[in-house]
Design an enzyme around this catalytic site. Structure first.
Site, PDB file in Angstrom:
ATOM      1  CB  CYS A   1     -32.932  -7.842 -26.548  1.00  0.00           C
ATOM      2  SG  CYS A   1     -31.751  -8.385 -27.801  1.00  0.00           S
TER       3      CYS A   1
ATOM      4  CG  ASN B   1     -23.092 -22.767 -20.855  1.00  0.00           C
ATOM      5  OD1 ASN B   1     -22.028 -23.346 -20.660  1.00  0.00           O
ATOM      6  ND2 ASN B   1     -23.923 -22.454 -19.874  1.00  0.00           N
TER       7      ASN B   1
ATOM      8  CG  HIS C   1     -23.176 -18.296 -16.695  1.00  0.00           C
ATOM      9  ND1 HIS C   1     -24.389 -18.520 -16.071  1.00  0.00           N
ATOM     10  CD2 HIS C   1     -23.363 -18.673 -17.988  1.00  0.00           C
ATOM     11  CE1 HIS C   1     -25.265 -19.006 -16.942  1.00  0.00           C
ATOM     12  NE2 HIS C   1     -24.663 -19.110 -18.117  1.00  0.00           N
TER      13      HIS C   1
ATOM     14  CB  CYS D   1     -34.046 -11.333 -27.564  1.00  0.00           C
ATOM     15  SG  CYS D   1     -32.581 -11.797 -26.610  1.00  0.00           S
TER      16      CYS D   1
ATOM     17  CG  HIS E   1     -29.964 -10.613 -30.496  1.00  0.00           C
ATOM     18  ND1 HIS E   1     -30.580 -11.155 -29.393  1.00  0.00           N
ATOM     19  CD2 HIS E   1     -29.813 -11.623 -31.379  1.00  0.00           C
ATOM     20  CE1 HIS E   1     -30.805 -12.435 -29.613  1.00  0.00           C
ATOM     21  NE2 HIS E   1     -30.350 -12.747 -30.805  1.00  0.00           N
TER      22      HIS E   1
ATOM     23  N   GLY F   1     -25.667 -26.485 -22.816  1.00  0.00           N
ATOM     24  CA  GLY F   1     -26.745 -26.029 -21.933  1.00  0.00           C
ATOM     25  C   GLY F   1     -27.150 -24.588 -22.137  1.00  0.00           C
TER      26      GLY F   1
ATOM     27  CG  HIS G   1     -28.715 -11.662 -25.816  1.00  0.00           C
ATOM     28  ND1 HIS G   1     -29.422 -10.594 -26.343  1.00  0.00           N
ATOM     29  CD2 HIS G   1     -27.580 -11.138 -25.303  1.00  0.00           C
ATOM     30  CE1 HIS G   1     -28.734  -9.473 -26.164  1.00  0.00           C
ATOM     31  NE2 HIS G   1     -27.607  -9.783 -25.525  1.00  0.00           N
TER      32      HIS G   1
ATOM     33  CG  HIS H   1     -25.888 -15.717 -21.310  1.00  0.00           C
ATOM     34  ND1 HIS H   1     -26.582 -16.092 -22.440  1.00  0.00           N
ATOM     35  CD2 HIS H   1     -25.877 -16.804 -20.496  1.00  0.00           C
ATOM     36  CE1 HIS H   1     -26.977 -17.349 -22.314  1.00  0.00           C
ATOM     37  NE2 HIS H   1     -26.565 -17.813 -21.148  1.00  0.00           N
TER      38      HIS H   1
ATOM     39  CG  ASP I   1     -28.425 -16.985 -13.408  1.00  0.00           C
ATOM     40  OD1 ASP I   1     -27.859 -17.175 -14.505  1.00  0.00           O
ATOM     41  OD2 ASP I   1     -29.426 -17.637 -13.025  1.00  0.00           O
TER      42      ASP I   1
END
Ligand code: DGP
Length: 118
Positions: free
Chosen positions: A11, A91, A106, A8, A50, A97, A102, A104, A34
């Site tokens: 990870c 998302n 934004h 991953c 994870h 999208g 994993h 996350h 990003d």
């Protein structure tokens, strides 16, 4: 010790095995810029553990979610966008999208954003 998966990408970033511009780290959470920023501030906040997406969160993750939201507010201040405003978005699945499986969040700021998102 966090449960991570060697295949991953996030990870690997959380374990510092793949490079990223890390801006914050704690026992449970890592935040990094990003690679394809969509705003002057575009930081991803991830759990080291994870977790595939927000759909997999349980009551046991309450502390983790607090860490993530506290990190977001802390980073918004550090980035100088606390007053102008910022967005925190995650998302889930293909229609939204999600490209990395994993969890996350934004953290976006530094420009005016439209609603609803495209
Ligand atoms: P999402 O589409 O919500 O799954 O967002 C995944 C984000 O991850 C996307 O905005 C680009 C970012 N990303 C993908 N690969 C990498 C990487 O190797 N390094 C960094 N820093 N960001 C990445």
């Amino acid at each position: 010790m966090a449960e991570t998966y060697s295949e991953c990408l996030f990870c690997q970033i959380g374990q510092r095995e793949t490079p990223a511009e890390i801006v914050h780290a704690s026992d449970a959470v890592v935040a990094f810029r990003d690679i394809n920023p969509q705003a002057p501030t575009h930081i991803l906040i991830i759990p080291k553990d994870h977790i595939e997406s927000a759909a997999d969160l349980t009551k046991d993750h309450r502390g983790l979610l607090w860490d993530i939201f506290e990190t977001a507010a802390h980073l918004a201040k550090a980035e100088g966008v606390a007053q102008s405003g910022w967005r925190l978005v995650t998302n889930v699945g293909p229609n939204a999208g999600q490209s990395v499986p994993h969890l996350h969040f934004h953290l976006l700021g530094g420009r005016t954003m439209r609603w609803p998102p495209g």
